[in-house]
Each structure stands twice: as C-alpha cells, then as structure tokens.
Scaffold this active site. Structure first.
Site, PDB file in Angstrom:
ATOM      1  N   ARG A   1      77.459 -10.670  40.535  1.00  0.00           N
ATOM      2  CA  ARG A   1      76.297 -10.498  39.663  1.00  0.00           C
ATOM      3  C   ARG A   1      76.312  -9.197  38.877  1.00  0.00           C
ATOM      4  O   ARG A   1      75.845  -9.158  37.740  1.00  0.00           O
ATOM      5  CB  ARG A   1      75.015 -10.633  40.493  1.00  0.00           C
ATOM      6  CG  ARG A   1      74.777 -12.085  40.932  1.00  0.00           C
ATOM      7  CD  ARG A   1      73.786 -12.162  42.065  1.00  0.00           C
ATOM      8  NE  ARG A   1      74.325 -11.542  43.270  1.00  0.00           N
ATOM      9  CZ  ARG A   1      73.642 -11.374  44.383  1.00  0.00           C
ATOM     10  NH1 ARG A   1      72.383 -11.759  44.453  1.00  0.00           N
ATOM     11  NH2 ARG A   1      74.212 -10.808  45.441  1.00  0.00           N
TER      12      ARG A   1
ATOM     13  N   CYS B   1      80.322 -19.938  38.531  1.00  0.00           N
ATOM     14  CA  CYS B   1      80.104 -21.141  37.725  1.00  0.00           C
ATOM     15  C   CYS B   1      79.219 -20.830  36.533  1.00  0.00           C
ATOM     16  O   CYS B   1      78.186 -20.170  36.676  1.00  0.00           O
ATOM     17  CB  CYS B   1      79.393 -22.200  38.563  1.00  0.00           C
ATOM     18  SG  CYS B   1      80.476 -22.988  39.724  1.00  0.00           S
TER      19      CYS B   1
ATOM     20  N   PRO C   1      84.478 -15.352  41.249  1.00  0.00           N
ATOM     21  CA  PRO C   1      84.262 -16.620  40.537  1.00  0.00           C
ATOM     22  C   PRO C   1      82.777 -16.953  40.399  1.00  0.00           C
ATOM     23  O   PRO C   1      82.036 -16.864  41.375  1.00  0.00           O
ATOM     24  CB  PRO C   1      84.968 -17.656  41.421  1.00  0.00           C
ATOM     25  CG  PRO C   1      85.332 -16.964  42.683  1.00  0.00           C
ATOM     26  CD  PRO C   1      85.295 -15.496  42.446  1.00  0.00           C
TER      27      PRO C   1
ATOM     28  N   TYR D   1      81.476 -26.373  50.367  1.00  0.00           N
ATOM     29  CA  TYR D   1      82.149 -27.391  49.558  1.00  0.00           C
ATOM     30  C   TYR D   1      83.228 -28.083  50.406  1.00  0.00           C
ATOM     31  O   TYR D   1      83.391 -27.776  51.583  1.00  0.00           O
ATOM     32  CB  TYR D   1      82.702 -26.753  48.272  1.00  0.00           C
ATOM     33  CG  TYR D   1      81.590 -26.189  47.415  1.00  0.00           C
ATOM     34  CD1 TYR D   1      80.603 -27.036  46.896  1.00  0.00           C
ATOM     35  CD2 TYR D   1      81.468 -24.825  47.180  1.00  0.00           C
ATOM     36  CE1 TYR D   1      79.544 -26.524  46.149  1.00  0.00           C
ATOM     37  CE2 TYR D   1      80.409 -24.315  46.433  1.00  0.00           C
ATOM     38  CZ  TYR D   1      79.454 -25.168  45.920  1.00  0.00           C
ATOM     39  OH  TYR D   1      78.404 -24.674  45.189  1.00  0.00           O
TER      40      TYR D   1
ATOM     41  N   ARG E   1      89.596 -18.457  49.366  1.00  0.00           N
ATOM     42  CA  ARG E   1      88.240 -17.959  49.660  1.00  0.00           C
ATOM     43  C   ARG E   1      87.683 -18.752  50.824  1.00  0.00           C
ATOM     44  O   ARG E   1      87.677 -19.988  50.799  1.00  0.00           O
ATOM     45  CB  ARG E   1      87.317 -18.064  48.446  1.00  0.00           C
ATOM     46  CG  ARG E   1      85.871 -17.690  48.782  1.00  0.00           C
ATOM     47  CD  ARG E   1      84.978 -17.468  47.583  1.00  0.00           C
ATOM     48  NE  ARG E   1      85.067 -16.069  47.137  1.00  0.00           N
ATOM     49  CZ  ARG E   1      84.169 -15.462  46.364  1.00  0.00           C
ATOM     50  NH1 ARG E   1      83.109 -16.133  45.929  1.00  0.00           N
ATOM     51  NH2 ARG E   1      84.313 -14.209  46.006  1.00  0.00           N
TER      52      ARG E   1
ATOM     53  N   GLN F   1      90.128 -20.230  40.284  1.00  0.00           N
ATOM     54  CA  GLN F   1      89.660 -20.749  41.559  1.00  0.00           C
ATOM     55  C   GLN F   1      89.688 -22.274  41.504  1.00  0.00           C
ATOM     56  O   GLN F   1      89.017 -22.884  40.663  1.00  0.00           O
ATOM     57  CB  GLN F   1      88.239 -20.261  41.868  1.00  0.00           C
ATOM     58  CG  GLN F   1      87.835 -20.622  43.300  1.00  0.00           C
ATOM     59  CD  GLN F   1      86.406 -20.269  43.638  1.00  0.00           C
ATOM     60  OE1 GLN F   1      85.481 -20.603  42.887  1.00  0.00           O
ATOM     61  NE2 GLN F   1      86.199 -19.614  44.762  1.00  0.00           N
TER      62      GLN F   1
END
Ligand code: FNR
Length: 372
Positions: free
Chosen positions: A335, A25, A23, A191, A239, A100
């Site tokens: 990446r 953003c 995932p 988070y 996760r 996600q």
C-alpha cells in the site's frame, strides 16, 4: 552487512536494492485478461520510483483462476505480448520485472472490490456485464464467507489438477517470452494452492489431501513444473501464507511453513515471500507495522532459503532495519507504493549517506530539476 539499498544476487539476477513492489490486483482489464494502459503506467511508475523488483499483480494462469473477470491473465501468447512492453520499460529503468502466477481456486468469480467483492454465479454478470463461472476447489464445501448466493463449485479431479499444473508450466514459458526475470508462484491468501495446503479447506482423501506430504503435493508439483521451464539462471519465488491465524483448530501454521520452505528450496525455489492469512473469516490477524515480519524471520532462521517480508512497511528506515537485522533478504511494499510510487527514491534519499549517490538513483529526466 546488507542493508535495504544493498544489491541482491539471486542466481544470475542482480536486483539493485532490497525493495520490491508487492503484487497488487488492479482489476483493470477488460474481461479478456490483457494488460492495459493502466498496467503499463501503474507498474512503470513504480519502476521509475526506484523499486528493485516490480512484481505484477496476481496473474491468472487460467481464466477460471481469476478472482474477478477483470484480472490480469497469462493464458495465451497474446497475453504475453501485452505484458512485454512493461517488462522492457521496467528493465530500462534499472528494475527487475517479476510476475506473480496465480489461480484463485474457490475464491474466483467475484465482483471487483468496488462492486462489493461478492460471488458471481454462472449465468449472472457483474455490473459491467462480465459473466461468472464455476470455480475450482480442493473440497466441495462452500467457501465460508458466502451466506447468500454461493458460487458453483467443482471439486478438483485428477484431470483438473493435471490441467492446473500444465497451466502453470505454460504460464511460466509465456512469462519468459514476455521478458520477466522473476516468476513467483502464488500459494498464499486462501487461493487454490493455499486451499490445498491447509487442512481447513482441504478435506480430500486422495494423494492430495490428509497428511503434510499430500497437502503440499500440488505446490511441489507446480514448482517442479515451473522450474523445468524457468531457466537455471533466473530466480523463482513462492508466496506463502506463513499461518492461517486459526490457532483454535487444525490449520496451516508456521511449523508447516518452515518445513515447506525447506522442501521448496530443494526443488529450486530461491526466495519464499512470507505473507499470511486470507483463508478463513475467523482468522485472528494481529495487523500493525511489521506484523508478518516475525513469520518471515522464523522461516529464514530455520529453513535454508532466502525470504521476503511484507506487511505494514511504510517507512524506509523501517524496511532498512528489517534487512540490517537479518530478519529478511527482501522487503515487499504494497500500500505504501500506492501512496507513494517513488518510495524507492525516497528510501535512497533518506538512507544513502552520499547525496550524489542518492541523486544517481533518480531518473535522469527528473534528477537536475527535482533532486535536492
Ligand atoms: C494486495 N495483495 C495482494 N497479494 C498478492 O499476493 N497478490 C495480489 O494480487 C494482491 N493484490 C492486492 C491488491 C491490493 C489493492 C492490496 C492493497 C493488496 C496483498 C499485498 O501484496 C500485500 O501483501 C499486503 O497489502 C500487505 O502489505 P502492505 O500493503 O502492508 O505493504
């Protein structure tokens, strides 16, 4: 022996290989959280590129759970409708669409990375004119990195907690309606759910703070709520951050992660996606190739659940070795999938013994023209 190109069966879902888009953003919505043309092309390209699983970025279950005003969301039926063409396209390419589900907790209400990643306090706006909001936190302390303006922070009440659980349940129902095959609960990277898990950020004295059982309660309640509405034939991932990388203090560590992974498996979680860190700026993250793989490996060895490994994977052979050596069941690539949207095709070309089989992985539109 399984390898990177072996199919992976999770419940009734057949994933064609062990490669997943991690995932990521994109901060590319208008402040309404609706998927845009960017998301369709971005995720669609990785499906064309041979990923077995194409996972969306952190998708907010509630507007206050967005990292930035430009995050993707799934808090209404309209959001599900905007995502539906993506799941359809990913399936058409032979991939498995995953979502996600996220709540950013006290790391919410920030500007986008390219605007500095700084808090937007309520009544102020980001450079695009999007307003900030009051963020939710297990404890009232300000999040450590902020030295200037602090976000307005609200300690989660029992009612807030129930609201978050309901938001996750509703988001899972909408994800199903949108055509997703895998739901992943985001409980990593500092988070909201990780903030509850870690004693560094959770200083509550009620049923959601203190000992391991209390700190893990919210994650367990959310997983239970999601599993209630997520069909029995479809896989559920979580996760986690395997460690806070804060060994100098009481924090979230690998022993607790192993214990949580076992609890999650009992609640019907099929795969634990083991990342790390993101909670506190003092973290001592080692970095480098495979830097989080030992965390995934240990969870796999000691808990009765499949695991995903992520972090610093850039080469097909490297990913293949992780699966062949039984270190993880799935490899998530972040990446490198931005550098090369066709990483999955590259893997099948490099690892497949039979070139005709490798050619079959390519979309028919490209195969004759481009496959060597
Ligand atoms: C990320 N990462 C991330 N993780 C996550 O769980 N949800 C998310 O939405 C995001 N967003 C995100 C955006 C961008 C641009 C990057 C680069 C990363 C973390 C990502 O999924 C992955 O775990 C790390 O990037 C490490 O893997 P790689 O990049 O070394 O393969």
């Amino acid at each position: 022996m399984a390898d990177l190109l072996s199919p992976l069966s999770l419940r009734e879902t057949a994933v064609p290989n062990r490669i997943a888009v991690s995932p990521m953003c994109q901060y590319s919505c208008e402040p309404d959280g609706l998927a845009t043309e960017w998301h369709r092309v971005h995720l669609g390209s990785r499906a064309v590129g041979g990923a077995g699983i194409v996972m969306t970025e952190a998708t907010a279950v509630d507007p206050v759970g967005r990292i930035s005003p430009h995050d993707l969301g799934i808090w209404s039926d309209e959001h599900a409708e905007a995502l539906q063409p993506i799941t359809e396209f990913v399936r058409d390419q032979g991939g498995v669409p995953g979502i996600q589900l996220a709540h950013a907790g006290h790391k919410a209400s920030k500007t986008r990375p390219w605007d500095g990643n700084v808090p937007i306090v309520p009544d102020e706006t980001d450079p695009d004119g999007a307003e900030g909001w009051e963020v939710l936190s297990p404890s009232p302390d300000a999040y450590p990195p902020f030295e200037g303006d602090r976000p307005a922070m609200r300690k989660a009440t029992q009612e807030d907690i129930e609201g978050v659980i309901d938001a996750y349940r509703a988001a899972a129902e909408r994800s199903l309606a949108a055509g997703f095959e895998i739901a992943e609960v985001h409980a990593a990277h500092g988070y909201l759910l990780h903030e509850f898990l870690s004693p560094v950020t959770n200083r509550r004295e009620d049923d959601y703070g203190g000992n391991f059982e209390n700190r893990t309660r919210l994650v367990r309640e959310i997983v239970t709520a999601v599993r209630e509405v997520w069909p029995d034939d479809k896989p559920l991932f979580v996760r986690i951050s395997g460690t806070d990388w804060l060994d100098d203090r009481e924090s979230w560590d690998l022993d607790q992660s192993v214990r949580l992974a076992d609890d999650l498996a009992e609640l019907g979680v099929d795969l634990v996606d083991v990342s790390s860190g993101g909670l506190h700026p003092d973290q001592a993250v080692p970095g480098g190739p495979n830097f989080q793989v030992p965390l995934a490996e240990r969870v796999r060895e000691e808990a009765d659940v499949a695991v995903g490994a992520v972090g610093g994977v850039t080469e097909p052979e490297q990913a293949d070795a992780i699966v062949r050596n039984d270190r993880a069941d799935l490899v998530l690539v972040g990446r490198e999938f931005l550098r090369d949207p066709y990483f999955g095709l590259r893997a099948s070309d490099e690892l497949e013994r039979d070139p005709d089989d490798a050619a079959q992985q390519w979309p028919v539109q490209y195969r004759r023209a481009a496959h060597r």
